[in-house]
Design an enzyme around this catalytic site. Sequence first.
Site, PDB file in Angstrom:
ATOM      1  N   LYS A   1      10.170 -14.573 -22.701  1.00  0.00           N
ATOM      2  CA  LYS A   1      10.702 -13.473 -21.960  1.00  0.00           C
ATOM      3  C   LYS A   1      11.794 -12.677 -22.930  1.00  0.00           C
ATOM      4  O   LYS A   1      11.714 -11.494 -23.238  1.00  0.00           O
ATOM      5  CB  LYS A   1      11.409 -13.643 -20.696  1.00  0.00           C
ATOM      6  CG  LYS A   1      11.189 -12.689 -19.546  1.00  0.00           C
ATOM      7  CD  LYS A   1      10.079 -12.225 -19.291  1.00  0.00           C
ATOM      8  CE  LYS A   1       8.894 -13.279 -19.319  1.00  0.00           C
ATOM      9  NZ  LYS A   1       7.588 -12.860 -19.432  1.00  0.00           N
TER      10      LYS A   1
ATOM     11  N   ASN B   1       0.362  -0.307   6.470  1.00  0.00           N
ATOM     12  CA  ASN B   1       0.717  -1.027   4.953  1.00  0.00           C
ATOM     13  C   ASN B   1       1.349  -2.242   5.869  1.00  0.00           C
ATOM     14  O   ASN B   1       2.418  -2.068   6.822  1.00  0.00           O
ATOM     15  CB  ASN B   1       1.970   0.000   4.539  1.00  0.00           C
ATOM     16  CG  ASN B   1       2.197  -1.045   3.275  1.00  0.00           C
ATOM     17  OD1 ASN B   1       1.759  -2.234   2.819  1.00  0.00           O
ATOM     18  ND2 ASN B   1       3.530  -0.400   2.702  1.00  0.00           N
ATOM     19  N   GLY B   2       0.993  -3.308   5.273  1.00  0.00           N
ATOM     20  CA  GLY B   2       1.560  -4.667   5.982  1.00  0.00           C
ATOM     21  C   GLY B   2       0.325  -5.706   6.285  1.00  0.00           C
ATOM     22  O   GLY B   2      -0.584  -5.488   6.071  1.00  0.00           O
TER      23      GLY B   2
ATOM     24  N   GLU C   1      10.118 -11.053 -26.112  1.00  0.00           N
ATOM     25  CA  GLU C   1       9.076  -9.892 -25.782  1.00  0.00           C
ATOM     26  C   GLU C   1       9.849  -8.628 -25.465  1.00  0.00           C
ATOM     27  O   GLU C   1       9.359  -7.529 -25.501  1.00  0.00           O
ATOM     28  CB  GLU C   1       7.911 -10.069 -24.752  1.00  0.00           C
ATOM     29  CG  GLU C   1       8.359 -10.514 -23.611  1.00  0.00           C
ATOM     30  CD  GLU C   1       7.099 -10.555 -22.527  1.00  0.00           C
ATOM     31  OE1 GLU C   1       6.067  -9.977 -23.017  1.00  0.00           O
ATOM     32  OE2 GLU C   1       7.340 -11.369 -21.554  1.00  0.00           O
TER      33      GLU C   1
ATOM     34  N   TRP D   1      -3.828  -1.897  -1.325  1.00  0.00           N
ATOM     35  CA  TRP D   1      -3.507  -3.051  -1.986  1.00  0.00           C
ATOM     36  C   TRP D   1      -4.125  -4.120  -1.040  1.00  0.00           C
ATOM     37  O   TRP D   1      -3.397  -4.596  -0.224  1.00  0.00           O
ATOM     38  CB  TRP D   1      -2.043  -3.060  -2.323  1.00  0.00           C
ATOM     39  CG  TRP D   1      -1.932  -4.197  -3.369  1.00  0.00           C
ATOM     40  CD1 TRP D   1      -1.553  -5.439  -2.943  1.00  0.00           C
ATOM     41  CD2 TRP D   1      -1.877  -4.250  -4.711  1.00  0.00           C
ATOM     42  NE1 TRP D   1      -1.356  -6.116  -4.095  1.00  0.00           N
ATOM     43  CE2 TRP D   1      -1.780  -5.586  -5.183  1.00  0.00           C
ATOM     44  CE3 TRP D   1      -2.039  -3.233  -5.688  1.00  0.00           C
ATOM     45  CZ2 TRP D   1      -1.756  -5.833  -6.472  1.00  0.00           C
ATOM     46  CZ3 TRP D   1      -2.239  -3.306  -6.887  1.00  0.00           C
ATOM     47  CH2 TRP D   1      -1.965  -4.946  -7.256  1.00  0.00           C
TER      48      TRP D   1
ATOM     49  N   LYS E   1       0.670  -3.738 -21.301  1.00  0.00           N
ATOM     50  CA  LYS E   1       0.824  -4.541 -20.136  1.00  0.00           C
ATOM     51  C   LYS E   1      -0.352  -5.741 -19.811  1.00  0.00           C
ATOM     52  O   LYS E   1      -0.400  -6.586 -19.110  1.00  0.00           O
ATOM     53  CB  LYS E   1       0.984  -3.568 -18.876  1.00  0.00           C
ATOM     54  CG  LYS E   1       0.988  -4.677 -17.513  1.00  0.00           C
ATOM     55  CD  LYS E   1       2.422  -5.206 -17.492  1.00  0.00           C
ATOM     56  CE  LYS E   1       2.615  -6.258 -16.066  1.00  0.00           C
ATOM     57  NZ  LYS E   1       3.474  -7.298 -16.322  1.00  0.00           N
TER      58      LYS E   1
ATOM     59  N   HIS F   1      12.777 -34.455 -34.197  1.00  0.00           N
ATOM     60  CA  HIS F   1      11.316 -34.310 -35.068  1.00  0.00           C
ATOM     61  C   HIS F   1      11.326 -33.206 -35.844  1.00  0.00           C
ATOM     62  O   HIS F   1      10.328 -32.712 -36.320  1.00  0.00           O
ATOM     63  CB  HIS F   1      10.268 -34.777 -34.077  1.00  0.00           C
ATOM     64  CG  HIS F   1      10.415 -35.919 -33.349  1.00  0.00           C
ATOM     65  ND1 HIS F   1       9.999 -37.093 -33.824  1.00  0.00           N
ATOM     66  CD2 HIS F   1      10.839 -36.228 -32.085  1.00  0.00           C
ATOM     67  CE1 HIS F   1      10.271 -37.952 -32.828  1.00  0.00           C
ATOM     68  NE2 HIS F   1      10.621 -37.375 -31.814  1.00  0.00           N
TER      69      HIS F   1
ATOM     70  N   ARG G   1       1.999   1.764  -6.695  1.00  0.00           N
ATOM     71  CA  ARG G   1       2.164   0.926  -5.790  1.00  0.00           C
ATOM     72  C   ARG G   1       0.823   0.111  -5.722  1.00  0.00           C
ATOM     73  O   ARG G   1       0.632  -1.001  -5.069  1.00  0.00           O
ATOM     74  CB  ARG G   1       2.425   1.407  -4.163  1.00  0.00           C
ATOM     75  CG  ARG G   1       3.743   1.966  -4.156  1.00  0.00           C
ATOM     76  CD  ARG G   1       3.843   2.815  -3.007  1.00  0.00           C
ATOM     77  NE  ARG G   1       3.890   1.896  -1.600  1.00  0.00           N
ATOM     78  CZ  ARG G   1       5.157   1.353  -1.023  1.00  0.00           C
ATOM     79  NH1 ARG G   1       6.147   1.748  -1.767  1.00  0.00           N
ATOM     80  NH2 ARG G   1       5.076   0.511  -0.295  1.00  0.00           N
TER      81      ARG G   1
ATOM     82  N   CYS H   1       0.826  -1.148   0.055  1.00  0.00           N
ATOM     83  CA  CYS H   1       0.211  -0.044   0.094  1.00  0.00           C
ATOM     84  C   CYS H   1       0.884   1.158   0.047  1.00  0.00           C
ATOM     85  O   CYS H   1       2.135   1.202   0.223  1.00  0.00           O
ATOM     86  CB  CYS H   1      -0.942  -0.072   1.133  1.00  0.00           C
ATOM     87  SG  CYS H   1      -1.900  -1.632   1.449  1.00  0.00           S
TER      88      CYS H   1
ATOM     89  N   GLU I   1       8.696 -20.273 -20.965  1.00  0.00           N
ATOM     90  CA  GLU I   1       8.604 -19.000 -20.302  1.00  0.00           C
ATOM     91  C   GLU I   1       9.825 -18.188 -20.810  1.00  0.00           C
ATOM     92  O   GLU I   1       9.621 -16.765 -20.914  1.00  0.00           O
ATOM     93  CB  GLU I   1       8.199 -18.979 -18.761  1.00  0.00           C
ATOM     94  CG  GLU I   1       8.296 -17.858 -18.171  1.00  0.00           C
ATOM     95  CD  GLU I   1       7.190 -16.576 -18.464  1.00  0.00           C
ATOM     96  OE1 GLU I   1       6.581 -17.117 -19.407  1.00  0.00           O
ATOM     97  OE2 GLU I   1       7.495 -15.619 -18.211  1.00  0.00           O
TER      98      GLU I   1
HETATM   99  C1  AGP Z   1       4.291 -11.607 -20.411  1.00  0.00           C
HETATM  100  O1  AGP Z   1       5.425 -11.269 -20.143  1.00  0.00           O
HETATM  101  C2  AGP Z   1       3.373 -11.019 -21.165  1.00  0.00           C
HETATM  102  N1  AGP Z   1       3.321  -9.365 -20.909  1.00  0.00           N
HETATM  103  C3  AGP Z   1       1.875 -11.249 -21.484  1.00  0.00           C
HETATM  104  O2  AGP Z   1       1.971 -12.676 -22.368  1.00  0.00           O
HETATM  105  C4  AGP Z   1       1.086 -11.679 -20.339  1.00  0.00           C
HETATM  106  O3  AGP Z   1       1.473 -12.855 -19.549  1.00  0.00           O
HETATM  107  C5  AGP Z   1      -0.332 -11.977 -20.898  1.00  0.00           C
HETATM  108  O4  AGP Z   1      -0.984 -10.967 -21.621  1.00  0.00           O
HETATM  109  C6  AGP Z   1      -1.319 -12.386 -19.798  1.00  0.00           C
HETATM  110  O5  AGP Z   1      -1.472 -11.196 -19.088  1.00  0.00           O
HETATM  111  P1  AGP Z   1      -2.369 -11.324 -17.475  1.00  0.00           P
HETATM  112  O6  AGP Z   1      -1.629 -12.245 -16.873  1.00  0.00           O
HETATM  113  O7  AGP Z   1      -2.268  -9.991 -16.928  1.00  0.00           O
HETATM  114  O8  AGP Z   1      -3.678 -11.926 -18.052  1.00  0.00           O
END
Ligand code: AGP
Length: 608
Positions: A487, A99-100, A490, A75, A603, A506, A27, A2, A483
């Site tokens: 990373k 906060n906590g 992207e 939060w 995001k 394959h 935050r 928070c 994953e």
């Molecule tokens: C992950 O690094 C990406 N930014 C993207 O794949 C993200 O994970 C995906 O859009 C899902 O988002 P969410 O977890 O907010 O649903």
Amino acid sequence: MCGIVGYVGNKNAQDFLISGLKRLEYRGYDSAGIVTLSENGEATLLRAKGKIVNLEEKLLENRREDKIGIGHTRWATHGEPSEVNAHPHQAGKIYLVHNGIIENYKELRRHISGHDFKSQTDTEVLVALINSFYKDGEYPLANAVVQALKLVKGTYGIAVVSAENPEEIVVARSGSPLVIGIGTDETLLASDASALVGHTKRAIYLNDGEVAVIRKDSVEIKTLNAEPVSLRVEEIETNLSAIQKGGYDHFLLKEIMEQPESLAETLRGRINAEDGTVRLGGPGLSAAELRKIKHLVIVGCGTAYHAGLLAAYYIEQFTPEITIETVIASEYRYRNAYIPEDSVALIVSQSGETADTLACLRSIKEKGIRTIGIVNAIGSTIAREVDGGTYVHVGPEISVASTKAFTSQMIAMVMFGLTIAQAKGVPAMMLKNYVEEIVALPEAIRETLAEATEPVKEIVSNYVDYDHAIYLGRDTAYPAAMEGALKLKEVSYIDANAYAFGELKHGPLALVDDRFFEMALLPKGELYEKAVSNVQEVLARNGHIIAITNVEDFDLEVESVLRISSKIELFAPVLMNLVMQLFAYYVTIGKGYNVDQPRNLAKSVTVE
Ligand code: AGP
């Protein structure tokens, strides 16, 4: 996580409190509130659910020229986002922001009589406890606070005012940061220095176990045991954006490095190493309902999907007679997939707003299937529409590339799987290793980040100019490789794709040439030798291999080796993922790209 602000001085307190809360909204917030006191102790308490703009609207009809006050962005940890759960909380003449997490708040509540509890928060218990010492007249405010804090177990950063003494704010911290700004005829308070920038350059960072009494022209600090503490005035960096990054160059690195703490928040109060049990209240499933589960559908996009893939590998290891499918939300929502009635769907989303995941949730609910959210953003749409859920509590994830959320979502789902196994009567001995490793994971993450950072920085210059990469793993290292590839892809725009080691022959092996480097995940285990054979196949084609391994005597002739010394074995892929997060970050820095806001991405993908 928070945000707290406070003001006492000669200017308008409401103005600083609102502007300070806006500085702290990174935050995260799901509700906010302020209280100010007039010279004769008249309190104006304003609170609102949702964004800070909602609180500002309330201010329009409640402008005051008060010169002292405290404020808070919430939060949520205990009690969902709502006005009644928003801070400041009140007891008698006392108002408090926190906060906590007060872990023993239920026990403390039994000590308190004569307080009409209105909220579901641990914070209201704390302000009532302080008031129980204060109203007896025995203690001035600071001493009442100290008496109460001596009974508290958990973490806190608090600011407290009393309408009977509108000249001072009492401040205390244990585990949640607080910084005091020293101005001219004014003293300011905030959870971090970003709220003080432009008001003062002089700050005192409170330490754990310290209690401060701040007035417009004085600051007095003591320990909880009343030992005086000398004032340590420091210079505040004036770069607002840099401060919000906690001193890191980018949010991505900050969020990678805060994973020991963020995972600890996910685990807090939910897992017990002593008796080997996991308790998740949020899903709201009884032991009988957990026993009945025969099928799990795990739904997500991108990193959330990968978290589900990896969690599925683990859950099927220790949960009998259960089938699991992990699906990409944007595909699954259009399929006419049959879901058996004894299924539960885990809906995984950091933002809780991803359009495809939300659409999947709604279509699954229409089929009468129980839905459980594995979500970070409190009060988000998905969090509000699932039947139950587990918040991962990693705090806001600002960087577009998801890092700390992946680790916590994955472990939260494993913990959900453990609750199913417990309900199905799987002996604690069978689950012991998983529980012990999960409890040890935050520290193992800290160790791995510390030992991997320099080796990663040393090798990245060899890989910055590649346009293609292959990421490889077997078993639980395979979803981790997926994953890791996402990373890198992207943030650095290197065309990185993951394959199961066993799939190389394959087709993908045909790709291996000098245009590619290979990231090979090689954890200890019964499949290690098989993976080594696959590495040999790549070496035989002059592959440029980076090996990430926890095998002490690893001696393959590969181009780069990134070693993990942690004794964690089951969850070694989680630690390997940290190394790949660091690798993606430093390669991108080497390329000079915007690592927090990669091109073409957002995001939260709230469109389909
Ligand atoms: C992950 O690094 C990406 N930014 C993207 O794949 C993200 O994970 C995906 O859009 C899902 O988002 P969410 O977890 O907010 O649903």
